[in-house]
Design an enzyme around this catalytic site. Structure first.
Site, PDB file in Angstrom:
ATOM      1  N   ASP A 162       0.867  -1.129   0.101  1.00 37.42           N
ATOM      2  CA  ASP A 162       0.099  -0.049  -0.065  1.00 37.42           C
ATOM      3  C   ASP A 162       0.819   1.274  -0.156  1.00 37.42           C
ATOM      4  O   ASP A 162       1.550   1.508   0.878  1.00 37.42           O
ATOM      5  CB  ASP A 162      -0.881   0.086   1.298  1.00 37.42           C
TER       6      ASP A 162
ATOM      7  N   ARG B 152      -0.406   4.473  -0.433  1.00 36.63           N
ATOM      8  CA  ARG B 152      -1.123   5.718  -0.116  1.00 36.63           C
ATOM      9  C   ARG B 152      -0.684   6.468   0.844  1.00 36.63           C
ATOM     10  O   ARG B 152       0.030   6.021   1.911  1.00 36.63           O
ATOM     11  CB  ARG B 152      -2.558   5.220   0.035  1.00 36.63           C
TER      12      ARG B 152
END
Length: 192
Positions: A126, A128
């Site tokens: 991930d 983000r």
């Protein structure tokens, strides 16, 4: 962090009538990301909030490989009913971008799961980043939220900016995303 906020506008949708503002975030290397905040007239003291990362394939084209489109629709319905906001972040493919996401899809078509595919392309599971969300909360004077999510990583990130209580968001799985949802639970710790 450098950013600017647009004027406010009305946004009638199939889910109901909302207000909206755009946030233009100035990144490193002259990159600009524009995010959208969609909110009800009365946000409330402890608003229902969905922080949703862009998923062009799921949100726009109705891809059944993920749960993004159905989660977005469910969130809009709930927010319209209960009051709150949706923060739509331009972070396609868990932050790897559309081009890399399609390459990850290709690897998934060959048998890899979503985490393996991202890692095979040289990314973390991930990528983000949520600092703009903190600025959005400040802009709206929000200090406590009911966060519509199943993702403990997102909960931990939101708790950097506001007091946060989790509300689950569960959609009906289909034949194409059942394995994907299992990977989210087993490898990403999602509360499904």
């Amino acid at each position: 962090m450098k950013f600017e906020v647009s004027k406010q506008a009305n946004l009638p949708t199939r889910f109901g009538n909302f207000k909206t503002k755009a946030f233009r975030e100035y990144m490193e290397h002259n990159e600009i990301k524009e995010h959208l905040v969609v909110f009800t007239d009365k946000i409330g003291d402890i608003p229902l909030v969905r922080v949703h990362s862009e998923c062009l394939t799921g949100d726009v084209f109705g891809s059944m490989k993920c749960d993004c489109g159905p989660e977005l629709s469910l969130a809009m319905k709930k927010i319209h009913k209960e009051g709150g906001m949706l923060i739509y972040l331009r972070q396609e493919g868990r932050g790897i971008g559309l081009f890399n996401k399609i390459n990850a899809y290709n690897l998934q078509d060959g048998g890899m799961d979503t985490v393996q595919a991202n890692e095979a392309l040289g990314f973390n599971k991930d990528e983000r980043e949520y600092s703009i969300v903190g600025e959005i909360f400040k802009h709206f004077n929000i200090t406590k939220i009911r966060l519509l999510t199943n993702n403990p990583y997102k909960i931990a990130n939101m708790e950097k900016y506001v007091e946060c209580v989790r509300d689950s968001i569960l959609i009906e799985p289909n034949e194409y995303n059942r394995s994907y949802l299992n990977i989210k639970k087993e490898k990403l710790g999602h509360l499904l």
